[in-house]
Design an enzyme around this catalytic site. Structure first.
Site, mmCIF file in Angstrom:
data_model
loop_
_atom_site.group_PDB
_atom_site.id
_atom_site.type_symbol
_atom_site.label_atom_id
_atom_site.label_comp_id
_atom_site.label_asym_id
_atom_site.label_seq_id
_atom_site.Cartn_x
_atom_site.Cartn_y
_atom_site.Cartn_z
ATOM 1 N N ARG A 277 0.667 -1.164 -0.363
ATOM 2 C CA ARG A 277 0.111 0.088 -0.162
ATOM 3 C C ARG A 277 1.169 1.255 -0.036
ATOM 4 O O ARG A 277 2.090 1.780 0.517
ATOM 5 C CB ARG A 277 -0.704 -0.146 1.119
ATOM 6 C CG ARG A 277 -1.677 -0.937 1.072
ATOM 7 C CD ARG A 277 -3.219 -1.084 -0.015
ATOM 8 N NE ARG A 277 -4.235 -1.997 0.245
ATOM 9 C CZ ARG A 277 -4.374 -2.569 -0.990
ATOM 10 N NH1 ARG A 277 -2.574 -2.817 -1.994
ATOM 11 N NH2 ARG A 277 -4.729 -3.923 -0.596
ATOM 12 N N HIS B 206 0.407 0.520 -10.020
ATOM 13 C CA HIS B 206 -0.771 -0.921 -9.020
ATOM 14 C C HIS B 206 -1.065 -2.387 -10.060
ATOM 15 O O HIS B 206 -2.120 -2.401 -9.553
ATOM 16 C CB HIS B 206 -1.502 0.218 -8.071
ATOM 17 C CG HIS B 206 -1.933 -0.404 -7.336
ATOM 18 N ND1 HIS B 206 -2.844 0.081 -6.279
ATOM 19 C CD2 HIS B 206 -1.875 -1.926 -6.775
ATOM 20 C CE1 HIS B 206 -2.933 -0.681 -5.202
ATOM 21 N NE2 HIS B 206 -3.091 -1.741 -5.566
#
Length: 198
Positions: free
Chosen positions: A113, A161
């Site tokens: 994250r 991502h």
């Protein structure tokens, strides 16, 4: 390979001294389903792998450390791979204090994250040489702004991502299997502990 890429851009034909497996220690932060698999796979290639998690885990062939053994885990680590869940305790964990405890010239891989990373501390660690390079797949704000300094740093590899893309068909099959098991009163896996946040 990052060093050879830099040499290629300079059109320099130069061999670099290879790292030994014993001295190229890879540390995995987070030993859940993903972290355990990554650690085991890397160890199967002969790398020296150690793992750290909130509670001590037992994984064959992997030196594991608990939350209280964080400093011991970081020592001698050449590559740090972050696979931690996002919780209040893990926000900002990739910071100058952590970087300073790694082996000089270490590498960072963050595929967990964006809020784990203190961006200014990463840039400072790269400038000082404490970190040699970083591969970042997650960011505080996504998509990453075109003006963000990370795009301009040759030591930082940016990916959008993509480290754990969910395949809809596979995910639906998993969900259906879990629902059927739940309805049949069978044990199911992957249940989130709401108190822990993962």
């Amino acid at each position: 390979m990052d060093e050879y890429q830099a040499l290629q851009e300079q059109r320099r034909w130069q061999s670099l001294e290879p790292h030994s497996y014993e001295n190229f220690v890879i540390g995995i932060m987070g030993l859940g389903v993903l972290g355990s698999k990554v650690a085991q796979r890397l160890a199967s290639f002969g790398f020296s792998v150690k793992g750290w998690s909130r509670s001590k885990k037992e994984i064959a062939g992997i030196a594991t450390y608990s939350q209280q053994q964080f400093a011991d885990f970081l020592q001698q680590t050449r590559v740090i791979v972050n696979l931690l869940p996002s919780t209040p305790d893990t926000q900002g964990i990739l910071n100058k204090t952590l970087f300073a405890q790694l082996k000089q010239g270490a590498y960072l891989i963050n595929v967990a994250r964006g809020e784990h990373l203190v961006e200014e501390d990463l840039l400072e660690a790269l400038d000082s040489g404490q970190l040699k390079a970083a591969t970042l797949d997650v960011f505080l704000q996504e998509p990453l702004s075109k003006q963000h300094v990370f795009w301009q740093r040759p030591e930082i590899t940016v990916t959008p991502h993509i480290s754990a893309i969910t395949l809809p068909q596979v995910a639906m099959e998993q969900i259906c299997r879990q629902l059927k098991a739940f309805q049949a009163g069978e044990a199911i896996s992957g249940v989130v502990n709401m108190a822990r946040g993962y």
